[in-house]
Design an enzyme around this catalytic site. Structure first.
Site, PDB file in Angstrom:
ATOM      1  N   ASP A 126       0.843  -1.183   0.000  1.00 25.76           N
ATOM      2  CA  ASP A 126       0.000   0.000   0.000  1.00 25.76           C
ATOM      3  C   ASP A 126       0.885   1.242   0.000  1.00 25.76           C
ATOM      4  O   ASP A 126       2.027   1.213   0.466  1.00 25.76           O
ATOM      5  CB  ASP A 126      -0.891   0.039   1.252  1.00 25.76           C
ATOM      6  N   LYS A 144      -1.626   0.388  -8.255  1.00 29.71           N
ATOM      7  CA  LYS A 144      -1.435   0.350  -9.704  1.00 29.71           C
ATOM      8  C   LYS A 144      -1.735  -1.018 -10.305  1.00 29.71           C
ATOM      9  O   LYS A 144      -1.416  -1.273 -11.459  1.00 29.71           O
ATOM     10  CB  LYS A 144      -0.004   0.771 -10.035  1.00 29.71           C
TER      11      LYS A 144
END
Length: 410
Positions: free
Chosen positions: A200, A222
């Site tokens: 994260d 992503k």
């Protein structure tokens, strides 16, 4: 006579008689390990420290409240002599020699037949460090070597270089509030053993630079979603890599179960038959205020603290927070993910009876190099956030403890 190094050996003392003479600080340090080894410990001493006495009261050791006398070494396998009576120490040591009992002398290491090494433990391994020569005995040096080896085992750097263990599956690791030094030792070790790390943005990013080049690091923000929602895509990535036989670490900020969706990921892994380990982390709800000098509780000021998510506005029908009840509490309110909603939150708390003058602190990028603290009140916090350009990640603290921390910081 030539000097020879001590011969290292591991003593198996389970159920065997161990005699300890003296109930002072040396005994207090050594007794827990002897009890932990399962030894039948007999303490002979007229007095003892409070901690040693508590061990006797709990039945962990047998305490004979008297000085040493001849014959005490009978039946012993090992002895620790640590009294302040030099004559008693010498006599007990002589008896140990005569009865062939390995004996440690706290007052005279050269007269002993055994030395206590500097020891430490990590993940089923015991590290014991001794100097190679009696002349070179320096407890500080052996303790420093011990600490370095144990630290390497715990954070994984020593294992990673020499005997890297791999456990296929997933570890949900709470990385703490952001400072790499605030991750748990178990979390750091698992990170060092990983093949894949899915991180994260709020995790301790500085630790990622320490990973070997073969480790695949994936930014969770992503991961391509495709037909998956964001969380489903993360779950899919965890399962997919683990089923390839890889050791996967899901590195999260704070604690996996404090607004971290850790349970959702655990449930998805369980349904897929993927083994999972959960490693708790230091939650930002407590650590970030602490780093900014704010205690979430304080005697005579706050006897409770409540942690809520502020990512959903109070007037949003999806909100599960009872803001009206929170407004009536006298303790500390810690709000996570609430910077952009703080105006509406403050208005709601005031509308339900919270004083507009209630102190508020916003701690941005807590524990990191860019940490800053901005103070306000419920009445002024919305404008203060705009004027000071406070941005996420920031922890918001509401309550009188804010003033306590501010006065202590000067």
């Amino acid at each position: 006579m030539a000097e020879h190094p001590a011969y290292p050996v591991g003593l198996r003392l389970t159920g065997r008689r161990v005699l300890v003479l003296g109930g002072g600080q040396v005994a207090q340090r050594r007794l827990p390990a002897l009890v932990g080894a399962g030894a039948d410990v007999v303490l002979v001493s007229p007095e003892a420290t409070a901690s040693v006495e508590a061990m006797a009261d709990a039945g962990e050791i047998a305490w004979q409240r008297r000085p040493y006398r001849d014959g005490d070494l009978a039946g012993a396998w090992y002895a620790l002599i640590a009294t302040d009576d030099a004559d008693a120490n010498a006599r007990a040591s002589a008896e140990a020699e005569q009865r062939r009992v390995w004996c440690v002398r706290a007052d005279d290491a050269d007269a002993a037949t055994a030395w206590t090494p500097a020891t430490g433990r990590s993940e089923g391994v015991t590290v014991a460090v001794l100097t190679s020569s009696p002349r070179d005995r320096d407890p500080r040096h052996t303790a420093a070597v011990r600490d370095a080896v144990v630290a390497g085992l715990r954070d994984g750097t020593l294992v990673a270089r020499h005997h890297r263990t791999r456990t296929p599956g997933v570890a949900l690791v709470g990385g703490g509030p952001g400072d790499p030094d605030l991750i748990t030792v178990r979390g750091r070790r698992l990170l060092a053993e990983a093949d894949v790390v899915i991180a994260d943005r709020l995790g301790p990013r500085g630790l990622l630079a320490e990973l070997p080049p073969h480790v695949e690091v994936i930014d969770a923000a992503k991961i391509p979603y495709g037909r998956f929602m964001a969380q489903e895509a993360i779950n899919h990535a965890l399962i997919d890599h683990a089923k390839q036989g890889k050791s996967v670490v899901r590195l999260k900020g704070g604690d996996p179960y404090v607004f971290g969706r850790g349970m959702e990921e655990l449930q998805a892994l369980a349904e897929a038959g993927v083994p999972c380990t959960v490693v708790p982390g230091i939650t930002s709800s407590v650590s970030v205020p602490g780093a900014a000098g704010i205690p979430v509780t304080h005697r005579g000021v706050a006897h409770e603290f409540t942690v809520v998510s502020g990512h959903v506005a109070p007037d949003d029908e999806r909100s599960l927070v009872d803001w009206a009840s929170l407004a009536k509490l006298t303790g500390t309110l810690v709000i996570l993910m609430g910077v952009d909603k703080i105006g509406g939150i403050a208005e709601t708390l005031i509308a339900h009876g919270k004083s507009p003058d209630t102190p508020v602190a916003l701690v941005q990028e807590g524990t990191m190099a860019g940490q800053r603290r901005v103070d306000a009140t419920l009445a002024t916090v919305a404008e203060t956030v705009r004027a000071e350009d406070v941005r996420p990640p920031a922890v918001i603290v509401v309550g009188p403890v804010v003033a306590v921390g501010r006065s202590a910081a000067g």
